[in-house]
Scaffold this active site. Structure first.
Site, PDB file in Angstrom:
ATOM      1  N   HIS A  55       0.831  -1.197  -0.175  1.00  0.00           N
ATOM      2  CA  HIS A  55       0.076   0.015  -0.091  1.00  0.00           C
ATOM      3  C   HIS A  55       0.618   1.342   0.193  1.00  0.00           C
ATOM      4  O   HIS A  55       0.467   2.217   0.809  1.00  0.00           O
ATOM      5  CB  HIS A  55      -0.941  -0.090   0.987  1.00  0.00           C
ATOM      6  CG  HIS A  55      -2.122  -0.982   1.233  1.00  0.00           C
ATOM      7  ND1 HIS A  55      -2.537  -1.602  -0.185  1.00  0.00           N
ATOM      8  CD2 HIS A  55      -2.733  -1.598   2.201  1.00  0.00           C
ATOM      9  CE1 HIS A  55      -3.432  -2.305   0.104  1.00  0.00           C
ATOM     10  NE2 HIS A  55      -3.732  -2.500   1.597  1.00  0.00           N
ATOM     11  N   GLU A  57     -11.646  -4.056  -2.687  1.00  0.00           N
ATOM     12  CA  GLU A  57     -10.893  -2.951  -3.471  1.00  0.00           C
ATOM     13  C   GLU A  57     -10.680  -3.190  -4.943  1.00  0.00           C
ATOM     14  O   GLU A  57     -10.121  -3.963  -5.418  1.00  0.00           O
ATOM     15  CB  GLU A  57      -9.553  -3.111  -2.761  1.00  0.00           C
ATOM     16  CG  GLU A  57      -9.569  -2.635  -1.455  1.00  0.00           C
ATOM     17  CD  GLU A  57      -8.300  -3.344  -0.601  1.00  0.00           C
ATOM     18  OE1 GLU A  57      -7.259  -2.940  -0.543  1.00  0.00           O
ATOM     19  OE2 GLU A  57      -8.634  -4.527  -0.168  1.00  0.00           O
ATOM     20  N   HIS A  72      -9.676   1.885   0.624  1.00  0.00           N
ATOM     21  CA  HIS A  72      -9.485   0.534   1.306  1.00  0.00           C
ATOM     22  C   HIS A  72     -10.587   0.780   2.228  1.00  0.00           C
ATOM     23  O   HIS A  72     -10.343   0.417   3.329  1.00  0.00           O
ATOM     24  CB  HIS A  72      -8.071   0.718   2.081  1.00  0.00           C
ATOM     25  CG  HIS A  72      -7.891  -0.514   2.343  1.00  0.00           C
ATOM     26  ND1 HIS A  72      -8.453  -1.700   3.267  1.00  0.00           N
ATOM     27  CD2 HIS A  72      -6.720  -1.523   2.058  1.00  0.00           C
ATOM     28  CE1 HIS A  72      -7.638  -2.508   3.188  1.00  0.00           C
ATOM     29  NE2 HIS A  72      -6.962  -2.682   2.800  1.00  0.00           N
TER      30      HIS A  72
END
Length: 373
Positions: free
Chosen positions: A134, A338, A207
């Site tokens: 991420h 996602e 997210h």
């Protein structure tokens, strides 16, 4: 996936004081307002309230571009948030697992925290075992975005962030714009745009963790889910795709028709945390998944231009954090859907490319549409 503004003049209030059983009172005044929410890195943080004609309310902070709640009535008219979140900036500063945040520069994992592009190997932070997750140590979820409200009578905000060359190890100055818009028919659209001055991987997503019952006292294993994907990407023990695009038919990963998430759950060690290869012929906006819950009567449809969907069942939630309603966030009490390009694409040349070149424009749209029966 624990794993791949200036303000308007319309008054719209969200009272978070009555949080038991996730009850929230909302104003039906359409538009966008903001309030001070603290300060990070010497920059002012705000909480924006987007209210549509139906009286549904979405709250978003310019810290991490984070969706903190989405409040709507269930089939009995009881209002609660379908998105996991907190009422204070200080809790988000405690590094929770990306609740509601914008994720970048690269959403999901990059194997061995490195990639090679145009003959140069770029080293990234290994913040998830041997891999980079991420965007690294301080990804887009932990920065203060510049925010504007184009029209305070409309429920929409625009966020901008310049990710500088070398930030978290990535090449190029990446100029990112994200627009959140809440429609009158309860669709939350997220539109991403980015440009760069040097070739770089880009994979942006949101997210948010969902629980359609509105209370994390209820696990999400009784939700029904359908994903329009005939294949998925199997992973190694560190959750990096092996490179195979495997058929879901005859496996626990077959969500081509709606089924309870818990139906085959025990056959997936550790729970679902996998990328699904969406069935699509082009990059147009199309419906790719449907989530529903009989307790609340709510249904959430996912539309996207992306080729992949990471489905994650909150396997690493451990009770460290508590939701708006004061209840602990335990394993399988929320899920993520996602929209994305595939994990580790910079190291998998057969996967759809995530490389953005100078002169090109990255453009991606995802919309979550909520309804109640």
């Amino acid at each position: 996936m624990a794993k791949w503004f200036n303000a308007g003049l319309i008054i719209a209030t969200v009272a978070f004081a009555s949080c038991s059983e996730a009850q929230h009172e909302t104003s039906a005044t359409m538009g966008t307002t903001k309030k001070d929410w603290g300060e990070v890195d010497g920059k002012q943080v705000y909480l924006y309230t987007l209210t549509n004609k139906a009286g549904d309310v979405v709250t978003i902070s310019n810290y991490g571009g984070t969706i903190t709640s989405w409040i709507s009535p269930d089939k009995n008219g009881n209002k609660s948030s379908i998105i996991i979140g907190f009422d204070s900036l200080s809790t988000y500063r405690q590094n929770p697992p990306y609740f509601g945040a914008l994720v970048g520069r690269y959403g999901n994992r990059i194997g061995k925290a490195q990639f090679t592009l145009n003959g140069t190997t770029y080293k990234l932070a290994a913040n998830n075992g041997p891999n980079s997750l991420h965007g690294g140590i301080k990804g887009f979820d932990k920065v203060v975005w510049d925010a504007t409200v184009p029209d305070s009578t409309q429920p929409s905000i625009t966020l901008k962030y310049l990710s500088k060359d070398g930030e978290e190890g990535y090449p190029g100055n990446l100029d990112v714009t994200v627009v959140y818009t809440l429609s009158d028919d309860d669709g939350l659209k997220i539109e991403y745009t980015a440009t760069t001055d040097k070739a770089t991987p880009v994979n942006l997503t949101n997210h948010s963790y969902f629980n359609l019952t509105g209370s994390v006292k209820n696990k999400i294993l009784d939700h029904y889910l359908q994903i329009d994907a005939d294949r998925y990407t199997p992973v190694d023990p560190t959750l990096i795709p092996t490179g195979e695009l495997k058929a879901v038919k005859g496996t626990p990963f077959d969500f081509t028709t709606a089924k309870k998430i818990g139906q085959d759950f025990s056959a997936v060690p550790g729970g679902y945390d996998h990328n699904f290869v969406l069935n699509r012929k082009d990059s147009s906006l199309q419906k790719v998944a449907t989530l529903s819950d009989s307790v609340s009567g709510r249904t959430l449809e996912v539309y996207t231009t992306e080729p992949g969907l990471q489905f994650y069942t909150g396997n690493f939630l451990d009770g460290k954090f508590t939701n708006h309603d004061g209840n602990p966030l335990l394993v399988n009490t929320a899920l993520c859907m996602e929209t994305q390009h595939f994990p580790d694409s910079p190291n998998k040349p057969d996967f759809p490319s995530t490389i953005l070149e100078p002169g090109q424009t990255y453009h991606s749209i995802t919309e979550y549409k909520l309804s109640v029966k």
